[in-house]
Write a protein that holds these residues in place. Sequence first.
Motif, PDB file in Angstrom:
ATOM      1  N   MET A   1      41.921  27.652  51.949  1.00 22.41           N
ATOM      2  CA  MET A   1      42.670  27.914  53.151  1.00 22.41           C
ATOM      3  C   MET A   1      42.461  29.384  53.535  1.00 22.41           C
ATOM      4  SD  MET A   1      44.100  24.909  53.490  1.00 22.41           S
ATOM      5  CE  MET A   1      45.031  25.272  54.923  1.00 22.41           C
ATOM      6  N   PRO A   2      42.095  29.642  54.767  1.00 19.43           N
ATOM      7  CA  PRO A   2      41.846  31.034  55.191  1.00 19.43           C
ATOM      8  C   PRO A   2      43.054  31.957  54.985  1.00 19.43           C
ATOM      9  CG  PRO A   2      41.063  29.498  56.852  1.00 19.43           C
ATOM     10  CD  PRO A   2      41.782  28.692  55.818  1.00 19.43           C
ATOM     11  N   GLU A   3      44.266  31.456  55.265  1.00 16.51           N
ATOM     12  CA  GLU A   3      45.451  32.298  55.088  1.00 16.51           C
ATOM     13  C   GLU A   3      45.638  32.667  53.618  1.00 16.51           C
ATOM     14  OE1 GLU A   3      45.881  29.054  56.279  1.00 16.51           O
ATOM     15  OE2 GLU A   3      45.879  29.477  58.422  1.00 16.51           O
ATOM     16  N   GLN A   4      45.315  31.732  52.732  1.00 12.71           N
ATOM     17  CA  GLN A   4      45.462  32.008  51.313  1.00 12.71           C
ATOM     18  C   GLN A   4      44.411  33.005  50.841  1.00 12.71           C
ATOM     19  OE1 GLN A   4      45.668  28.110  49.497  1.00 12.71           O
ATOM     20  NE2 GLN A   4      47.836  27.937  49.985  1.00 12.71           N
ATOM     21  N   ARG A   5      43.216  32.900  51.376  1.00 14.31           N
ATOM     22  CA  ARG A   5      42.179  33.877  51.029  1.00 14.31           C
ATOM     23  C   ARG A   5      42.609  35.273  51.497  1.00 14.31           C
ATOM     24  NH1 ARG A   5      39.205  34.839  47.101  1.00 14.31           N
ATOM     25  NH2 ARG A   5      37.672  36.373  47.570  1.00 14.31           N
ATOM     26  N   ASP A   6      43.134  35.354  52.709  1.00 12.84           N
ATOM     27  CA  ASP A   6      43.617  36.639  53.231  1.00 12.84           C
ATOM     28  C   ASP A   6      44.741  37.198  52.366  1.00 12.84           C
ATOM     29  OD1 ASP A   6      41.787  36.383  55.296  1.00 12.84           O
ATOM     30  OD2 ASP A   6      43.286  35.784  56.792  1.00 12.84           O
ATOM     31  N   LEU A   7      45.684  36.331  51.955  1.00 14.74           N
ATOM     32  CA  LEU A   7      46.792  36.781  51.111  1.00 14.74           C
ATOM     33  C   LEU A   7      46.278  37.233  49.751  1.00 14.74           C
ATOM     34  CD1 LEU A   7      49.829  37.201  50.668  1.00 14.74           C
ATOM     35  CD2 LEU A   7      49.929  34.818  49.864  1.00 14.74           C
ATOM     36  N   PHE A   8      45.349  36.494  49.184  1.00 12.06           N
ATOM     37  CA  PHE A   8      44.772  36.875  47.895  1.00 12.06           C
ATOM     38  C   PHE A   8      44.099  38.245  47.994  1.00 12.06           C
ATOM     39  CE2 PHE A   8      41.321  36.985  44.787  1.00 12.06           C
ATOM     40  CZ  PHE A   8      42.020  36.735  43.622  1.00 12.06           C
ATOM     41  N   ASP A   9      43.317  38.459  49.046  1.00  9.40           N
ATOM     42  CA  ASP A   9      42.658  39.751  49.240  1.00  9.40           C
ATOM     43  C   ASP A   9      43.681  40.868  49.415  1.00  9.40           C
ATOM     44  OD1 ASP A   9      40.202  38.483  49.026  1.00  9.40           O
ATOM     45  OD2 ASP A   9      39.854  38.429  51.199  1.00  9.40           O
ATOM     46  N   TYR A  10      44.748  40.603  50.160  1.00  8.65           N
ATOM     47  CA  TYR A  10      45.826  41.570  50.351  1.00  8.65           C
ATOM     48  C   TYR A  10      46.462  41.903  48.999  1.00  8.65           C
ATOM     49  CZ  TYR A  10      50.424  43.381  51.624  1.00  8.65           C
ATOM     50  OH  TYR A  10      51.570  44.144  51.704  1.00  8.65           O
ATOM     51  N   TRP A  11      46.799  40.873  48.223  1.00  6.74           N
ATOM     52  CA  TRP A  11      47.410  41.038  46.913  1.00  6.74           C
ATOM     53  C   TRP A  11      46.520  41.897  46.004  1.00  6.74           C
ATOM     54  CZ3 TRP A  11      45.516  38.874  42.292  1.00  6.74           C
ATOM     55  CH2 TRP A  11      46.390  38.904  41.201  1.00  6.74           C
ATOM     56  N   ARG A  12      45.234  41.599  45.995  1.00  5.23           N
ATOM     57  CA  ARG A  12      44.296  42.381  45.167  1.00  5.23           C
ATOM     58  C   ARG A  12      44.231  43.824  45.628  1.00  5.23           C
ATOM     59  NH1 ARG A  12      39.725  40.069  42.068  1.00  5.23           N
ATOM     60  NH2 ARG A  12      38.822  41.985  42.780  1.00  5.23           N
ATOM     61  N   SER A  13      44.309  44.043  46.943  1.00  8.57           N
ATOM     62  CA  SER A  13      44.238  45.413  47.455  1.00  8.57           C
ATOM     63  C   SER A  13      45.451  46.234  47.031  1.00  8.57           C
ATOM     64  CB  SER A  13      44.113  45.409  48.982  1.00  8.57           C
ATOM     65  OG  SER A  13      45.360  45.116  49.600  1.00  8.57           O
ATOM     66  N   LYS A  14      46.539  45.571  46.702  1.00  7.33           N
ATOM     67  CA  LYS A  14      47.772  46.255  46.282  1.00  7.33           C
ATOM     68  C   LYS A  14      47.830  46.467  44.767  1.00  7.33           C
ATOM     69  CE  LYS A  14      49.551  46.506  50.384  1.00  7.33           C
ATOM     70  NZ  LYS A  14      49.887  47.770  51.026  1.00  7.33           N
ATOM     71  N   ALA A  15      46.942  45.831  44.035  1.00  4.14           N
ATOM     72  CA  ALA A  15      46.918  45.961  42.581  1.00  4.14           C
ATOM     73  C   ALA A  15      46.224  47.262  42.201  1.00  4.14           C
ATOM     74  CB  ALA A  15      46.199  44.769  41.958  1.00  4.14           C
ATOM     75  N   GLY A  16      46.736  47.899  41.189  1.00  9.33           N
ATOM     76  CA  GLY A  16      46.125  49.134  40.721  1.00  9.33           C
ATOM     77  C   GLY A  16      45.290  48.925  39.481  1.00  9.33           C
ATOM     78  N   ASP A  17      44.117  49.464  39.454  1.00 11.58           N
ATOM     79  CA  ASP A  17      43.236  49.499  38.276  1.00 11.58           C
ATOM     80  C   ASP A  17      43.235  48.223  37.441  1.00 11.58           C
ATOM     81  OD1 ASP A  17      42.520  52.073  39.001  1.00 11.58           O
ATOM     82  OD2 ASP A  17      44.079  52.982  37.753  1.00 11.58           O
ATOM     83  N   GLY A  18      42.971  47.096  38.074  1.00 10.10           N
ATOM     84  CA  GLY A  18      42.867  45.840  37.352  1.00 10.10           C
ATOM     85  C   GLY A  18      44.181  45.191  36.990  1.00 10.10           C
ATOM     86  N   GLY A  19      45.287  45.816  37.343  1.00 10.72           N
ATOM     87  CA  GLY A  19      46.593  45.231  37.059  1.00 10.72           C
ATOM     88  C   GLY A  19      47.061  44.371  38.206  1.00 10.72           C
ATOM     89  N   PHE A  20      48.348  44.155  38.248  1.00 10.70           N
ATOM     90  CA  PHE A  20      48.955  43.373  39.312  1.00 10.70           C
ATOM     91  C   PHE A  20      49.877  44.269  40.130  1.00 10.70           C
ATOM     92  CE2 PHE A  20      48.711  39.912  35.936  1.00 10.70           C
ATOM     93  CZ  PHE A  20      47.518  39.407  36.427  1.00 10.70           C
ATOM     94  N   PRO A  21      50.065  43.931  41.396  1.00 12.33           N
ATOM     95  CA  PRO A  21      51.009  44.704  42.207  1.00 12.33           C
ATOM     96  C   PRO A  21      52.455  44.404  41.802  1.00 12.33           C
ATOM     97  CG  PRO A  21      50.062  42.923  43.505  1.00 12.33           C
ATOM     98  CD  PRO A  21      49.394  42.890  42.169  1.00 12.33           C
ATOM     99  N   THR A  22      53.345  45.294  42.214  1.00 16.17           N
ATOM    100  CA  THR A  22      54.778  45.073  42.049  1.00 16.17           C
ATOM    101  C   THR A  22      55.325  44.470  43.331  1.00 16.17           C
ATOM    102  OG1 THR A  22      55.437  47.217  42.937  1.00 16.17           O
ATOM    103  CG2 THR A  22      54.946  47.115  40.555  1.00 16.17           C
ATOM    104  N   ARG A  23      56.554  44.031  43.297  1.00 16.73           N
ATOM    105  CA  ARG A  23      57.194  43.518  44.512  1.00 16.73           C
ATOM    106  C   ARG A  23      57.252  44.613  45.568  1.00 16.73           C
ATOM    107  NH1 ARG A  23      58.552  43.192  48.739  1.00 16.73           N
ATOM    108  NH2 ARG A  23      60.319  42.172  49.684  1.00 16.73           N
ATOM    109  N   ALA A  24      57.499  45.846  45.149  1.00 13.35           N
ATOM    110  CA  ALA A  24      57.587  46.958  46.096  1.00 13.35           C
ATOM    111  C   ALA A  24      56.257  47.227  46.797  1.00 13.35           C
ATOM    112  CB  ALA A  24      58.063  48.214  45.374  1.00 13.35           C
ATOM    113  N   ASP A  25      55.142  46.831  46.171  1.00 13.14           N
ATOM    114  CA  ASP A  25      53.823  47.019  46.793  1.00 13.14           C
ATOM    115  C   ASP A  25      53.586  46.047  47.942  1.00 13.14           C
ATOM    116  OD1 ASP A  25      53.049  49.022  44.949  1.00 13.14           O
ATOM    117  OD2 ASP A  25      52.399  47.498  43.507  1.00 13.14           O
ATOM    118  N   ILE A  26      54.276  44.927  47.933  1.00 11.06           N
ATOM    119  CA  ILE A  26      54.085  43.882  48.943  1.00 11.06           C
ATOM    120  C   ILE A  26      55.008  44.171  50.117  1.00 11.06           C
ATOM    121  CG2 ILE A  26      54.152  41.396  49.387  1.00 11.06           C
ATOM    122  CD1 ILE A  26      52.034  42.323  47.277  1.00 11.06           C
ATOM    123  N   GLN A  27      54.437  44.401  51.278  1.00 11.47           N
ATOM    124  CA  GLN A  27      55.198  44.766  52.474  1.00 11.47           C
ATOM    125  C   GLN A  27      55.259  43.587  53.448  1.00 11.47           C
ATOM    126  OE1 GLN A  27      56.792  47.710  52.680  1.00 11.47           O
ATOM    127  NE2 GLN A  27      56.035  47.965  50.582  1.00 11.47           N
TER     128      GLN A  27
END
Length: 156
Positions: A1-27
Amino acid sequence: MPEQRDLFDYWRSKAGDGGFPTRADIQPAELRRVLPSLSLIDVTEEEQPRLRVRLAGTRLRDYLGVELTGHYLDEYDLGDQTDYWDAAYHEVVRGGRPAQGVIPLTPWNQPNIFQFWLRLPLVNEEGRISMVLGHDAFLQSEKAHALADRANVRIA
């Protein structure tokens, strides 16, 4: 699904150095287009974690016919799909990996509608997975049937 690909890319862009983003990183303001399809699920800190829906977008309520916000996922009878969903969330919470899949809405009395789902881990300040960011798309079509027959839980 294109929206899911976009969300996945967004999520990865918020992750630091191979980790996962925090809730505060998600706007939320950066995700307006998909807000009705998003969910945030708290992972409790009990010995056997339970998953509580902190927020469920309106599209989920529209398709499932219930308000999930404020409820634990184990409060719902998912019938023969219980093991499927347990495995999916196990991959995200215990396995520390994003997961995606597709499944018919049979427990919700809509077997001709397919739920294309994505689940992404979010961590707290200590680096423990404390939330799951979800996106759900719903399709009713022959293409959805064909895709669903080939899909299962998939690890990103």
